[in-house]
Scaffold this active site. Structure first.
Site, PDB file in Angstrom:
ATOM      1  N   CYS A 110      76.299 -68.067  -1.740  1.00  0.00           N
ATOM      2  CA  CYS A 110      75.838 -69.179  -2.568  1.00  0.00           C
ATOM      3  C   CYS A 110      76.984 -69.698  -3.446  1.00  0.00           C
ATOM      4  O   CYS A 110      77.936 -70.246  -2.921  1.00  0.00           O
ATOM      5  CB  CYS A 110      74.595 -68.779  -3.371  1.00  0.00           C
ATOM      6  SG  CYS A 110      73.706 -70.214  -4.014  1.00  0.00           S
ATOM      7  N   HIS A 220      70.889 -66.536   0.748  1.00  0.00           N
ATOM      8  CA  HIS A 220      70.995 -65.291  -0.032  1.00  0.00           C
ATOM      9  C   HIS A 220      70.586 -64.085   0.816  1.00  0.00           C
ATOM     10  O   HIS A 220      69.492 -63.531   0.627  1.00  0.00           O
ATOM     11  CB  HIS A 220      70.123 -65.376  -1.293  1.00  0.00           C
ATOM     12  CG  HIS A 220      70.743 -66.178  -2.397  1.00  0.00           C
ATOM     13  ND1 HIS A 220      71.611 -65.616  -3.327  1.00  0.00           N
ATOM     14  CD2 HIS A 220      70.654 -67.475  -2.706  1.00  0.00           C
ATOM     15  CE1 HIS A 220      72.013 -66.557  -4.170  1.00  0.00           C
ATOM     16  NE2 HIS A 220      71.439 -67.700  -3.817  1.00  0.00           N
ATOM     17  N   GLU A 222      71.460 -61.111   0.532  1.00  0.00           N
ATOM     18  CA  GLU A 222      71.290 -59.882  -0.270  1.00  0.00           C
ATOM     19  C   GLU A 222      69.828 -59.683  -0.687  1.00  0.00           C
ATOM     20  O   GLU A 222      69.404 -58.549  -0.939  1.00  0.00           O
ATOM     21  CB  GLU A 222      72.211 -59.910  -1.505  1.00  0.00           C
ATOM     22  CG  GLU A 222      71.704 -60.700  -2.713  1.00  0.00           C
ATOM     23  CD  GLU A 222      71.785 -62.214  -2.561  1.00  0.00           C
ATOM     24  OE1 GLU A 222      72.283 -62.689  -1.514  1.00  0.00           O
ATOM     25  OE2 GLU A 222      71.353 -62.921  -3.497  1.00  0.00           O
TER      26      GLU A 222
END
Ligand code: MN
Length: 244
Positions: A110, A220, A222
């Protein structure tokens, strides 16, 4: 085998008791899931510390967060650009350039991807909603971080991203990702190529072709590794490159 040490960038949060180095646990947890050792890096003012710090790392993970200062790519600040953090920008820029110099694997997520592009000479769309009217809702205000938002089309043929995600093929494989960004890559920096796009043409991933692992993703991963293990593969690619 020695665990690959992955530096994870934190940012500075001003609290009543003073400045804190803060970052979502998702990043560190994802590095651990991928078999790496996460080491949190606070923003430091002294850029002369960067080489010594990089000496102690095998890879670098640039995290999400606030908008990059448009002054860094020669633009006036659009009204939709909220608070910027010039100290974080210059610190992370120095980390990226230092890591790139020594061929250290880098993954940007990001803002981290946007920062890589700017550090290497690219520019950003400062606000998709006003500067690219008609694009999808990439902001998804208030949605959970693990909610899937839109498909991305991967570049056909070989790419680090496709290889990492096991989606490499001659056609254009499609992946569904989350989305929490109001900015995106505009002009890619020299030496970078786009490897995934949203249906509206917004760049969702890029990489540097060649030997060094340098990958940026606009989504994202993660926040997805807990429930969508295929995204852990992206962190495994970083950790694997850092180990070799
Ligand atoms: Mn998006």
């Amino acid at each position: 085998m020695k665990l690959a040490r992955i530096g994870v960038t934190a940012w500075t949060e001003i609290k009543p008791r003073g400045p804190y180095a803060t970052v979502s646990r998702h990043y560190a947890d994802s590095v651990v899931r991928a078999g790496g050792l996460p080491l949190l890096l606070p923003v430091l003012a002294d850029l002369s510390l960067v080489p010594s710090l990089l000496d102690g790392l095998d890879g670098l993970l640039l995290t999400g967060g606030t908008d990059v200062n448009p002054g860094l790519y020669g633009q006036e600040r659009h009204p939709a650009v909220a608070a910027v953090d010039p100290d974080r920008d210059r610190w992370e820029r120095a980390l990226v350039l230092g890591a790139r110099d020594r061929g250290m694997p880098v993954l940007g997520i990001c803002r981290g991807a946007q920062l890589i592009n700017v550090a290497l000479g690219g520019t950003l769309v400062q606000d998709l909603a006003t500067q690219r009217p008609g694009t999808l809702d990439h902001v998804r205000d208030g949605q959970p971080m693990d909610s899937l938002a839109h498909p991305v089309r991967l570049v056909p043929g070989p790419s680090r991203l496709g290889r990492a995600l096991g989606r490499e093929s001659a056609s254009s494989p499609v992946l569904t990702v989350n989305s929490f960004h109001h900015q995106a890559v505009d002009v890619l920096a020299p030496g970078l190529v786009a490897t995934a796009w949203a249906p509206d043409g917004v760049v969702e991933a890029f990489e540097a072709p060649g030997d060094a692992f340098l990958v940026g993703v606009q989504f994202h991963p993660e926040a997805l590794t807990a429930d969508h293990p295929e995204f852990t593969a992206l962190f495994r690619a970083l950790v694997g490159s850092a180990q070799s």
